[in-house]
Design an enzyme around this catalytic site. Sequence first.
Site, mmCIF file in Angstrom:
data_model
loop_
_atom_site.group_PDB
_atom_site.id
_atom_site.type_symbol
_atom_site.label_atom_id
_atom_site.label_comp_id
_atom_site.label_asym_id
_atom_site.label_seq_id
_atom_site.Cartn_x
_atom_site.Cartn_y
_atom_site.Cartn_z
ATOM 1 N N GLU A 1 -3.916 2.456 -7.132
ATOM 2 C CA GLU A 1 -4.254 3.583 -6.257
ATOM 3 C C GLU A 1 -3.291 4.728 -6.524
ATOM 4 O OE1 GLU A 1 -6.599 2.539 -2.451
ATOM 5 O OE2 GLU A 1 -4.479 2.402 -2.006
ATOM 6 N N HIS B 1 0.853 -1.200 0.000
ATOM 7 C CA HIS B 1 0.000 0.000 0.000
ATOM 8 C C HIS B 1 0.887 1.248 0.000
ATOM 9 C CE1 HIS B 1 -2.861 3.054 1.306
ATOM 10 N NE2 HIS B 1 -3.795 2.240 0.838
HETATM 11 P P1 13P Z 1 -9.683 6.946 0.536
HETATM 12 O O1 13P Z 1 -10.801 6.107 -0.076
HETATM 13 O O2 13P Z 1 -9.978 7.408 1.916
HETATM 14 O O3 13P Z 1 -9.223 8.029 -0.401
HETATM 15 O O4 13P Z 1 -8.422 5.943 0.720
HETATM 16 C C1 13P Z 1 -8.018 5.163 -0.338
HETATM 17 C C2 13P Z 1 -7.075 4.119 0.133
HETATM 18 O O5 13P Z 1 -5.931 4.413 0.450
HETATM 19 C C3 13P Z 1 -7.563 2.733 0.241
HETATM 20 O O6 13P Z 1 -6.524 1.835 0.409
#
Ligand code: 13P
Length: 259
Positions: A167, A96
Amino acid sequence: MKKKIIVGNWKMSPATPEEAKSIFLKIKRSASRVRGVSVVICPSDVHLMALAKLSSKGNVRVGVQNVFWEDKGSFTGQISPAQAWNAGARYALVGHSEKRKLGETSADAAKKLFAVIRDGMTGIICVGEDTRDKDGNFFALLKDQLLASLAHISRHMLLHSTIVAYEPVWEIGRSDLQAMKSRDVHETAIFIRKVINDAFGPDIARALPILYGGSVSPENAHSIVYEGGVDGLLVGRQSLEPQAFSVIIKSMHPRHARK
Ligand code: 13P
């Protein structure tokens, strides 16, 4: 049609086991009314066992947010994949961006991904650029991050036990109005499939689930998935709000009416 996958990443919340159980049970209740969606909650380690117990006889699975790559030994503060599995985790987030920000490299993530799959879990490998430049150099970075993170993974592991979560770091923690446009999600999902296609072949590129994460909300979830061409979502803040998260789960229906 592939099942949609909705993963909630609870990060470092909530503070008490009572709150964690209460949020989880509400999510479990609403998920039980929805077909065709796999729901996974990744709580912090201290809540893992309690929620795993609550997850039996339901369709919400539990995952861990991070593990170490060694299975035993003197590693203070680390959790092994075997411990996570025995505590009830069936999924594991790996790499992550909030771990990468604290120093985790793609080489570390690659060892972790191998270890979680070897020990029976599905690995959710997270990739994403810090920023976007107009010339598209971020695509090269994304490709390097992805291939380096998959360095120890066999075709079999990719086909059966791996999910890619895209992400973009600059999209995490913003308002839903600032979330990534579906066409940009689409373009990046196509790029990720092409990288996988070139490295592992078309069968794997077609089958590999790709999730999008970053400021997902009830308002944008359906269009990100259906116009963005991804298989599901990795949700942060809104996964701690049972009502909002329930709408996100329901919005995975192909004909979900948008307001
Ligand atoms: P948010 O949905 O709060 O922007 O966070 C995304 C995230 O890092 C999920 O792993």
